[in-house]
Design an enzyme around this catalytic site. Sequence first.
Site, PDB file in Angstrom:
ATOM      1  N   SER A  17      15.445  14.440   1.428  1.00  0.00           N
ATOM      2  CA  SER A  17      16.460  13.436   1.734  1.00  0.00           C
ATOM      3  C   SER A  17      15.833  12.215   2.400  1.00  0.00           C
ATOM      4  O   SER A  17      14.924  12.340   3.216  1.00  0.00           O
ATOM      5  CB  SER A  17      17.505  14.024   2.673  1.00  0.00           C
ATOM      6  OG  SER A  17      18.450  13.049   3.028  1.00  0.00           O
TER       7      SER A  17
ATOM      8  N   ARG B 171       0.832  -1.214   0.000  1.00  0.00           N
ATOM      9  CA  ARG B 171       0.000   0.000   0.000  1.00  0.00           C
ATOM     10  C   ARG B 171       0.867   1.264   0.000  1.00  0.00           C
ATOM     11  O   ARG B 171       0.496   2.281  -0.588  1.00  0.00           O
ATOM     12  CB  ARG B 171      -0.938   0.017   1.212  1.00  0.00           C
ATOM     13  CG  ARG B 171      -2.039  -1.026   1.212  1.00  0.00           C
ATOM     14  CD  ARG B 171      -2.857  -1.101  -0.040  1.00  0.00           C
ATOM     15  NE  ARG B 171      -3.874  -2.148   0.012  1.00  0.00           N
ATOM     16  CZ  ARG B 171      -3.651  -3.429  -0.253  1.00  0.00           C
ATOM     17  NH1 ARG B 171      -2.451  -3.864  -0.592  1.00  0.00           N
ATOM     18  NH2 ARG B 171      -4.649  -4.302  -0.199  1.00  0.00           N
TER      19      ARG B 171
ATOM     20  N   GLU C 231       2.044   1.587  -3.504  1.00  0.00           N
ATOM     21  CA  GLU C 231       0.937   2.074  -4.335  1.00  0.00           C
ATOM     22  C   GLU C 231       0.724   3.571  -4.136  1.00  0.00           C
ATOM     23  O   GLU C 231       0.469   4.315  -5.097  1.00  0.00           O
ATOM     24  CB  GLU C 231      -0.330   1.308  -3.971  1.00  0.00           C
ATOM     25  CG  GLU C 231      -1.540   1.710  -4.798  1.00  0.00           C
ATOM     26  CD  GLU C 231      -2.756   0.870  -4.431  1.00  0.00           C
ATOM     27  OE1 GLU C 231      -2.701  -0.362  -4.611  1.00  0.00           O
ATOM     28  OE2 GLU C 231      -3.748   1.440  -3.927  1.00  0.00           O
TER      29      GLU C 231
END
Lengths: 150, 150, 150, 150, 150, 150, 150, 150, 150, 150
Positions: free
Chosen positions: D118, D92, D95
């Site tokens: 960073s 997830r 995604e």
Amino acid sequence: MEPIVSKRDAGQIVRAAQFRSGVSWAAIAQAVGKDPVWVVAALLGQHALTAADAEIVGGLLSLDPEVREALQMPPYRGSFDSPVPSDPTIYRLYEAINVYGPAIKELIHEEFGDGIMSAINFKVDIERREDPAGDRVVITLDGKFLDYNW
Amino acid sequence: MEPIVSKRDAGQIVRAAQFRSGVSWAAIAQAVGKDPVWVVAALLGQHALTAADAEIVGGLLSLDPEVREALQMPPYRGSFDSPVPSDPTIYRLYEAINVYGPAIKELIHEEFGDGIMSAINFKVDIERREDPAGDRVVITLDGKFLDYNW
Amino acid sequence: MEPIVSKRDAGQIVRAAQFRSGVSWAAIAQAVGKDPVWVVAALLGQHALTAADAEIVGGLLSLDPEVREALQMPPYRGSFDSPVPSDPTIYRLYEAINVYGPAIKELIHEEFGDGIMSAINFKVDIERREDPAGDRVVITLDGKFLDYNW
Amino acid sequence: MEPIVSKRDAGQIVRAAQFRSGVSWAAIAQAVGKDPVWVVAALLGQHALTAADAEIVGGLLSLDPEVREALQMPPYRGSFDSPVPSDPTIYRLYEAINVYGPAIKELIHEEFGDGIMSAINFKVDIERREDPAGDRVVITLDGKFLDYNW
Amino acid sequence: MEPIVSKRDAGQIVRAAQFRSGVSWAAIAQAVGKDPVWVVAALLGQHALTAADAEIVGGLLSLDPEVREALQMPPYRGSFDSPVPSDPTIYRLYEAINVYGPAIKELIHEEFGDGIMSAINFKVDIERREDPAGDRVVITLDGKFLDYNW
Amino acid sequence: MEPIVSKRDAGQIVRAAQFRSGVSWAAIAQAVGKDPVWVVAALLGQHALTAADAEIVGGLLSLDPEVREALQMPPYRGSFDSPVPSDPTIYRLYEAINVYGPAIKELIHEEFGDGIMSAINFKVDIERREDPAGDRVVITLDGKFLDYNW
Amino acid sequence: MEPIVSKRDAGQIVRAAQFRSGVSWAAIAQAVGKDPVWVVAALLGQHALTAADAEIVGGLLSLDPEVREALQMPPYRGSFDSPVPSDPTIYRLYEAINVYGPAIKELIHEEFGDGIMSAINFKVDIERREDPAGDRVVITLDGKFLDYNW
Amino acid sequence: MEPIVSKRDAGQIVRAAQFRSGVSWAAIAQAVGKDPVWVVAALLGQHALTAADAEIVGGLLSLDPEVREALQMPPYRGSFDSPVPSDPTIYRLYEAINVYGPAIKELIHEEFGDGIMSAINFKVDIERREDPAGDRVVITLDGKFLDYNW
Amino acid sequence: MEPIVSKRDAGQIVRAAQFRSGVSWAAIAQAVGKDPVWVVAALLGQHALTAADAEIVGGLLSLDPEVREALQMPPYRGSFDSPVPSDPTIYRLYEAINVYGPAIKELIHEEFGDGIMSAINFKVDIERREDPAGDRVVITLDGKFLDYNW
Amino acid sequence: MEPIVSKRDAGQIVRAAQFRSGVSWAAIAQAVGKDPVWVVAALLGQHALTAADAEIVGGLLSLDPEVREALQMPPYRGSFDSPVPSDPTIYRLYEAINVYGPAIKELIHEEFGDGIMSAINFKVDIERREDPAGDRVVITLDGKFLDYNW
């Protein structure tokens, strides 16, 4: 420290033990009191069993303590060794999504709006439906609709 | 020679035309008289329409002749651009197989013997099931069992 | 038929138009009245705009009608051309998950039980936090917990 | 020579030992006096512990000396077995970047100029936010902005 | 809307225009007043030029306005079509990292502690060093050390 | 036959032994009398040590005979487990090539003609350069130019 | 600006033009006065022709000016669309390296020491050798030995 | 049952034993009475030795019986761990095909007609050719032409 | 120069033209006087037609001259867009090799010795065999045995 | 628990045992009373043997009990380590599909309609056909036609 068994190895040990024991998956699921797909997925490493369930299965299949422990550990899920599964039974499911996935998506969208069928709040059922032209496997995927909800 | 439209491009044209026209997929399927998942899959390039059906859809969506022709041509099936589909709605189906595929395989094997659920003699149905905790998507995969039959 | 613009191409057209126009993403988001991350993601092809929002953005950026239409169509989501994104800004997010993903998973599990942070019932916020040692980007991912609920 | 344990194997041993011991990740982090995400990531092989911290954790989880040593060695970072992680909790996050990554990039660029957040001068925090519609996982990524500085 | 040129296409157009014009990269870099590696990378799509610099280069190479615009847009960085670059000149650099990367990492770690050489606060220089046994290419990578700083 | 240790395993054993012994890479390189990058690369499996050098290192790090032997065997070079390295320190080098590789190629071509910088007749040096804004890692790649010479 | 033709497209145009013209590759190579493998590789995009040679070939094959220009531009080398070439003639060469590559490496090492056969200071020759059991293709790869020379 | 050694492991054992013994590959090939490339390829697992040859080599290198057995078993051929080989010596051969493969194909086609150079009815020879500018590796691939013969 | 059509595009044009024309593949093959599998493979881009055959097919399907030309050009063979073909009809052949390939290899080895079934001196035939339990597709692969012949 | 042998390992053990025993695959198949391709595929891990057949083979090849057990377990099918098989004998089959697959598909479609040749209700036969120009391998794939039957 005691030996460690990974959930993946535990799954292989369970498969062999189930074969040796002759106890069916259905009987194991019944002993545990949960749906067969969930129980078998758990035993193959995709869910965590409770300690009590691990003892029940461990007793039925004569599993060593470190295997019982592995069955209770939280899983890192996923069964495929490569992105495209090669086993024909599993591949057919992949193929079905490859062919019908976009159509399913369009119809979910039309019926429910923009969102998904959850694979977490989700269950799977398998049934045999007799058919004179050859019995059929009927797999039902049942998941909560989740809309894109910012 | 007249211009050629690939089935993949035809699918994109149909999606846009369906959106513009405001005609629902359900209405298109009803006009054609076939199951919605099949019809949408066909329009997106995964099955061939008959000439008559292509005319019906072409009329509803004001499609050009070369698009209607493309809808009738035999498909080279498969919708994924890469082995793992990235769209979340489609990915969840992939994930479900990645998690439950081996369990489904074990249970098919136990119930039917060594074999597969056909993805050819096969159909898919989608339903909405109302649920107070949130409505659910219920997808039924229904395929003939085929045993390894040498 | 009128020309069709894919959502991916529409996203590239919007980027160029936004650059040409000098209208900031923040101003576009404000005009639409939604969170900036959502709006920019939508304009780059990851969500569907409403017709009204597409008109607002179309007006601000002088977009052609077929681009405005593309912005309203349901998306096939996913921005990566290859599984590992090469752009350094996006790669750093990928790297952070590659390094901290399992730790996040363990802690979600410990706090909430077995489940996931939804990426659907989900939102993202970006803020600048001033810091004498160099300002910081603070990204907040906020998603509903979903437990494995068979 | 004494046996060698890789950091990856050490991570698996730590997970099993943590499960066996019943000591929570939160308690381990508190004993070490550092943020939980950092500590768990380190224990799973993504950072090096100091000798003192390795002794604290080793004592809490009864780890063998070669595991304690492995925890102190400099890491080769990265947790994914394949470019796309298959575990749903981790997926997830992937995604979310696949959908929102370019939008995040555009907004970082607009706010800070050309550069990155960073992933080295960086920290991650996880919180539970109660919500009547279901509690939420809130993950905060906090990294120093670095501009392209030739 | 005016035509859009992607930064990738702009890079190809610039290469052809530079070849046609006979103006050297060194002369272009001098006209712009920046380091040659930075300028050429920017012209090939990896950095954004300022409007003024785009005008200078556009004038030297007779570039169309939409190419000049593309040169100013923020880049999505990355030049490789596949993870392993096939061009021998570029491959040799990849090979050098494949062979010496871990050694470089160990020595950075020993000298600076746990961290990285930034590729953002970073510059590259190329020089020719005469050598009776055959002249040498000397590439200097110069990046700020960033330590893991939670 | 005596046990065999692969160069890859030998590299892991050397890393652990170096950590245990507290002898720095710099000191090992000095004892061997060769450049540090070369020596560390060799110890990690990318070059073959002479028997004499293997004895020196073996003595400093208390290595078993079969490890000393492995250090002397001709290498099959390459350190990456997958085409894109995941460790951030090494990834930054990959990213730098991904961003600057084509620019480097253009400039080599302009200065030297069509050809490559050899990665065989080649050396690498790492230095720390103090800088009030933060010290810098300076890596020099120095390879003989080879022109396409049919 | 005048149209741009990529070297890859130029290669396809040359192949078609050579087929249409009926002029053999051997005759083209002879007209140019260079070895056939080099000339054909160059025409297919792997080397740069001189302006004079591009004119000779352009005249023989009636090539447009932008194609002649493309033939003179510096190449980004590499012909494979995917890592494993699918064309059987080219695949057999890949297979031969897959089978005999390590043996070749061992023997180069034994004869010359640690190093490589250059693919830059390199040439290829193809001959037909008559054989009563069927004529044979004899390909000679002739490259300068380069030793690892730090 | 007696232990089993895979051909791949046998190849690694042979390499180590050859190094320990100090017997050259050339001497082994001479003892066996076959071409060096063939013999070394066979010993590394790409061909099957006869029982007699396995005894000869086994005696020269003091190999265990199960290694001698492995050398006689039919091979599953292929040496590459990934599609693109990373070792520089072997990579140069891959690169040569990547650059010259299509040219070789065109010239085989022109000289012989449509077909391939067999990699089965095939042999490889390596020679050192002295050259004042640096000695050269000359590799001759000699395979029977096979035409597409339906 | 006249337009160029690639063999791949020509194959798509031929498929559409064959569909439009209603002329069966069998009839085309008969007109050409060659085996159907060969002819269809050639028309889809895998073999070169003679000029005479290209005229026959071009006449039957009303193909443009540049398509007829493309059909005569030497092919770069291979039909798969990705290593694993997604179309179910073609995938089943891949699956059959994935399941039975090693068994076929063992039996070829036992019957013929070490070698291969040529895919060049090779032909394919398809037949329909009536069967009361459902008609069968019978595909015969018939290739010359080639032994490893150094 | 008794040791577990995977089907993959069992396949390697069977190959070695068959080699040691000198019993031919044909003789094993005859003893079992089934077709050789099926039997060898089963022994290499692609099908499950009955207990009786496992005893017959186990006796002929002196297999340990856990190997006999492994031969009876349900398989996860697929033999390829990577999507493109590298062994030349198996690769030629892959190549044949890569070249002729689409032609086979078109002809199946023309003769039978839209559907596939089953790889489940399927058998394979290998024969040697004598031929003065060199004996031929004739492989017959015989599968039930399955039409797309919604």
